[in-house]
Design a protein around this motif. Structure first.
Motif, short mmCIF file in Angstrom:
data_model
loop_
_atom_site.label_atom_id
_atom_site.label_comp_id
_atom_site.label_asym_id
_atom_site.label_seq_id
_atom_site.Cartn_x
_atom_site.Cartn_y
_atom_site.Cartn_z
N SER A 1 0.84 -1.20 0.00
CA SER A 1 0.00 0.00 0.00
C SER A 1 0.88 1.25 0.00
O SER A 1 2.08 1.18 0.27
N LYS B 1 -3.77 0.31 -2.60
CA LYS B 1 -3.82 -0.78 -1.62
C LYS B 1 -3.88 -2.10 -2.37
O LYS B 1 -4.03 -2.13 -3.60
N SER C 1 -1.95 0.78 6.52
CA SER C 1 -3.36 0.75 6.12
C SER C 1 -3.80 2.09 5.55
O SER C 1 -3.53 3.15 6.14
#
Length: 372
Positions: free
Chosen positions: A33, A62, A195
């Motif tokens: 990512s 991602k 993330s």
């Protein structure tokens, strides 16, 4: 948006597409990512018109690039014979092989297919490990390594410009120059392997339409072939530049324009110009005739609407006669100047059209413009 910025955007898109398919995932990057923010700059002086571009760009991805979103906002100021400010806002999301391109002006989203990813999925080749081969195919040459924001990047020379690629795939800096117009994009913030919030991949709540350019798999493959032609063309040009390292900037530009002129896209653009210029001349003459009789702002506004209607009837591109241009201010102080500029434009186009009709390629057409 300037030509140089458009060219830079094309190079950026090509980099994002030089990637892979594994099982059901299009693996565009070897990194899981990323979130990158860029500063965009550009400008130059072409035929007395001075332009400067400033803005920002972002790239989020991602699932190793199976989902990506690019967004860019720029402001270009132009000064010279005409002063103008042009704002551009673009956004593109790729979800697996589906591409969503946002049109902020018309408040709609075009849905299509990523032709390069589709080709890789069909062939089973690895896209993330094929990026270097693709760059070499386009004539790119690795010239060293440098750090951007502390990340070690491969520096590639491509068509007189440079690209700084992290892990050989993710662009952290790009420099390009086309016909005297410089463009640059450099990362000012970058985070990888963390993330990325789903909110970063959200599109505006606009109506989604299927783009006629990407309706079927067959058309996607055709676009992939056009990309391949572009890559091969750039490879040939880079080879000529590598063979002559002392080549001047003017000689490099001439090689690039000649190659583009001989490409299918160049030929199509030439034919489009040949078809459109007589129609544009017709619209300009209509505008001059109407404005010469206008005695008020209301009359002038009516002339603009009638000319715009005629342009659409003739099938001219809306961008040529956009409603987003600065409004026409019509009074006794501006009437003489506007009519004079319009008449000068008509005379220039009348002199240019016979030359363009004889043009065999885009280089010939550019010479017509230079000779006027």
């Amino acid at each position: 948006m300037t030509r140089a910025v458009k060219f830079l955007t094309l190079l950026f898109a090509l980099l994002l597409m030089t990637t892979m398919a594994q099982a059901e995932t299009v693996k565009r990057y070897s990194l899981a990512s990323g979130m990158i923010e860029y500063e965009v700059t550009g400008g130059g002086n072409v035929l007395g018109m001075i332009s400067e571009t400033r803005g920002r760009s972002t790239l989020y991805f991602k699932n190793y690039g199976d989902v990506t979103l690019e967004e860019q906002e720029t402001t270009t100021t132009m000064s010279g014979m005409v002063s103008k400010e042009d704002k551009a806002h673009t956004m593109k999301k790729i979800d697996h092989v589906t591409v969503y391109t946002v049109d902020f002006e018309r408040k709609k989203i075009n849905k299509g297919t990523d032709p390069i990813a589709s080709q890789y999925l069909a062939s089973g080749k690895n896209m993330s490990t094929d990026s270097e081969a693709q760059l070499q195919k386009m004539g790119g040459k690795k010239i060293g390594t440098e750090k951007v924001l502390g990340y070690s990047c491969e520096v590639w020379s491509l068509m007189g410009g440079k690209q700084w690629l992290y892990k050989g795939q993710v662009p952290l800096r790009i420099e390009a120059e086309v016909m005297g117009m410089k463009s640059g994009m450099i990362a000012v913030k970058a985070t990888f392997s963390k993330s990325v919030p789903d909110s970063k991949f959200q599109l505006p709540d606009y109506k989604i339409e299927v783009s006629p350019d990407y309706v079927s798999g067959g058309q996607a493959l055709q676009q992939g072939e056009e990309m391949n032609e572009f890559g091969a063309m750039m490879g040939d040009m880079q080879a000529q530049m590598n063979a002559n390292p002392n080549m001047t900037e003017a000689e490099q530009t001439a090689i690039m324009m000649q190659a583009m002129s001989n490409s299918n896209q160049g030929k199509n653009q030439l034919q489009q110009q040949k078809d459109q210029m007589p129609k544009m001349l017709q619209v300009m003459k209509h505008m001059e005739t109407c404005l010469s009789k206008a005695s008020s702002q209301a009359n002038a506004d009516h002339c603009e609407k009638e000319s715009s209607r005629l342009a659409k009837q003739l099938g001219l591109d809306d961008d040529e006669f956009s409603d987003d241009e600065d409004p026409l201010v019509w009074n006794k102080n501006t009437k003489k100047q506007i009519l004079s500029e319009l008449k000068e434009g008509i005379q220039s186009m009348e002199q240019m059209i016979p030359c363009i009709e004889k043009a065999q390629n885009m280089m010939d057409m550019m010479k017509c413009n230079q000779e006027m």
